[in-house]
Design an enzyme around this catalytic site. Structure first.
Site, PDB file in Angstrom:
ATOM      1  N   SER A 101       3.595 -12.605  75.260  1.00 18.77           N
ATOM      2  CA  SER A 101       2.761 -13.542  74.504  1.00 18.77           C
ATOM      3  C   SER A 101       3.437 -13.856  73.182  1.00 18.77           C
ATOM      4  CB  SER A 101       1.380 -12.949  74.264  1.00 18.77           C
ATOM      5  OG  SER A 101       1.451 -12.010  73.206  1.00 18.77           O
ATOM      6  N   LYS A 102       2.828 -14.773  72.454  1.00 15.97           N
ATOM      7  CA  LYS A 102       3.349 -15.211  71.154  1.00 15.97           C
ATOM      8  C   LYS A 102       3.701 -14.041  70.235  1.00 15.97           C
ATOM      9  CE  LYS A 102       3.914 -18.517  69.021  1.00 15.97           C
ATOM     10  NZ  LYS A 102       5.134 -19.180  69.190  1.00 15.97           N
ATOM     11  N   ARG A 103       2.904 -12.985  70.363  1.00  8.63           N
ATOM     12  CA  ARG A 103       3.112 -11.856  69.463  1.00  8.63           C
ATOM     13  C   ARG A 103       4.447 -11.150  69.693  1.00  8.63           C
ATOM     14  NH1 ARG A 103      -1.272  -8.458  70.875  1.00  8.63           N
ATOM     15  NH2 ARG A 103      -0.201  -6.821  69.743  1.00  8.63           N
TER      16      ARG A 103
END
Ligand code: GLU
Length: 455
Positions: A238-240
């Site tokens: 994910s973006k994280r």
């Protein structure tokens, strides 16, 4: 001839996972002097957008992954799909089903109550029930009633789905639009695809697609289902975990060849080698060497690979990229080669390279409070004395050593004020290399500016 394809559904930007499967398909086609096709799977008119298609093409352009032939858009091929649905209806391999949504829901509920997997019960198969007035039927394909669908996956090995895991699934909805698996199979066949490399989230679609191939008497392509990219904790990326949009990597200062190198290594290996040029990847890639298990995204490895590729670049290319992507013009900078050599040692991205190099190209526009607190007028006077001493000398390292000795002072006493004068920062790249690049004349101008500020 090997024909591969990348077949994205344009629902957003191009994800690095998508770029990786595209890369594998591209490499395999190029290695075999085959063809690499690009097909936009935009039949879901509600979810697909033209911008998303543009984003995919922009990413392809950036990494210079050229496809062969014209881009095919599924949204323009509905006529073809209709024709092939009719063929199956005519041959009896598919049939109309008039079951309503309510009936289907009721059936599903009953099956679930009995603890069975919900599946269509074939009630309209072989004309078991007559057509119904006023109901637009769907078209269902006849799946095998017994036995299994087995295939040899190029990565996973033998894969088998029992007939009980399939039902007579829908190939055309009641509004006549074809369904996902149908169009993929038709297109792969009509486009001559021999090797379909895709994410293993599609594995469960494959038996359905094989049913379609068999209904036409066609041979299915060889399938390669590539395991997912996960984060360090084994969860969905994910973006994280880092950028997921391919074009973000450009903005962050990654070289396209470094990103491709990283993605190739993410799930594929060739001994313990890490750095590959595109030509080497084409030569060495084989989908049979793709790992069977999921791969873990590792941002520091990407940075390391990028650094290796940056170090290997010519000055010309770096200068062009810095100008184009980071608005830094080294064209008129005399010592650009030396400057790049110095900055390349540490900069893992073009963005960091631009940030470092900019300090040489532009004079400090101000000084931080912390830095100002570090330089007294006396400290600045030491720097000034040194620059007088260094005037006309070519060996800056020797000049620094001789000066420290003559003045009986330690390096920080000179380096701190001088660095703050030159770059507005107390720490940084090697002082002699910096002076060598800037020249004593420019250094004096910068020091004078600091002295003015100190008064
Ligand atoms: N359109 C599908 C996707 O974007 C890929 C289909 C395929 O490769 O067979 O996930």
């Amino acid at each position: 001839m090997i024909v591969t394809r990348f077949a994205p559904s344009p629902t957003g930007f191009l994800h690095i996972g998508g770029l990786r499967t595209a890369l594998f398909s591209y490499l395999w086609a190029r290695k075999n002097n085959g063809r690499f096709l690009l097909r936009i799977e935009d039949t879901d008119l509600a979810r697909n957008s033209e911008e998303a298609t543009k984003a995919i093409l922009e990413a392809f352009e950036w990494v210079q992954m050229e496809h062969d032939g014209t881009i095919e858009y599924q949204s323009k091929r509905f006529g073809i799909y209709e024709e092939y649905i009719q063929k199956l209806l005519d041959s009896g391999a598919a049939y109309y089903c008039y079951m309503t949504k309510e009936e289907l829901d009721a059936l599903r509920e009953e099956q679930q109550k009995r603890g069975e997997r919900p599946r269509y019960d074939g009630r309209y198969r072989d004309g078991a029930l007559p057509p119904r007035e006023g109901v637009s039927p769907v078209v269902r394909i006849k799946a095998p009633l017994s036995g299994s669908i087995a295939f040899e996956d190029g990565i996973k090995g033998a894969v088998e789905f029992g007939a009980d895991q399939l039902d007579d699934f829908i190939i055309a909805r009641s509004d006549k639009t074809p369904t996902y698996n149908f169009v993929v199979a038709i297109d792969d066949h009509l486009m001559g695809v021999t090797d379909a490399i895709r994410g293993d989230d599609h594995l469960s679609n494959t038996p359905k697609q094989i049913v379609i191939y068999r209904s036409f008497g066609w041979e299915a392509p060889k399938f390669y289902h590539v395991p997912m990219i996960l984060n360090g904790e084994g969860k969905k990326l994910s973006k994280r975990d880092g950028a997921t949009n391919v074009m973000e990597y450009k903005a962050l200062g990654y070289l396209p060849e470094a990103l491709l190198n990283f993605l190739a290594r993410l799930g594929w290996s060739y001994g313990d080698r890490e750095i590959f040029s595109r030509e080497e990847l084409i030569e060495l890639f084989d989908p049979k060497d793709i790992n069977k298990s999921a791969s873990a995204y590792n941002a520091s490895k990407l940075a390391w690979i990028n650094h290796e590729h940056i170090k290997a670049q010519t000055d010309e290319r770096l200068i062009a990229l810095l100008k184009q992507d980071f608005d830094l013009d080294l064209g008129g900078f005399g010592a650009s080669s030396k400057l790049l050599a110095l900055c390349k040692e540490k900069a893992q991205t073009l963005e960091a390279l631009a940030r470092e190099a900019r300090k040489f190209v532009s004079r400090p526009t101000g000084y931080g409070e912390k830095e100002l607190a570090l330089v007294t007028q006396e400290a600045a006077a030491i720097a000034a004395k040194f620059l007088e001493f260094a005037e006309g000398k070519t060996d800056m390292r020797g000049a620094i050593e001789a000066f420290l000795k003559a003045e009986n002072i330690k390096m920080p006493q000179l380096a701190k004020p001088l660095r703050i004068a030159l770059f507005g920062e107390a720490a940084g790249a090697s002082l002699d290399a910096s002076l060598d690049i800037l020249g004593v004349f420019e250094a004096k101008i910068r020091l004078e500016a600091l002295e003015k500020r100190l008064k």
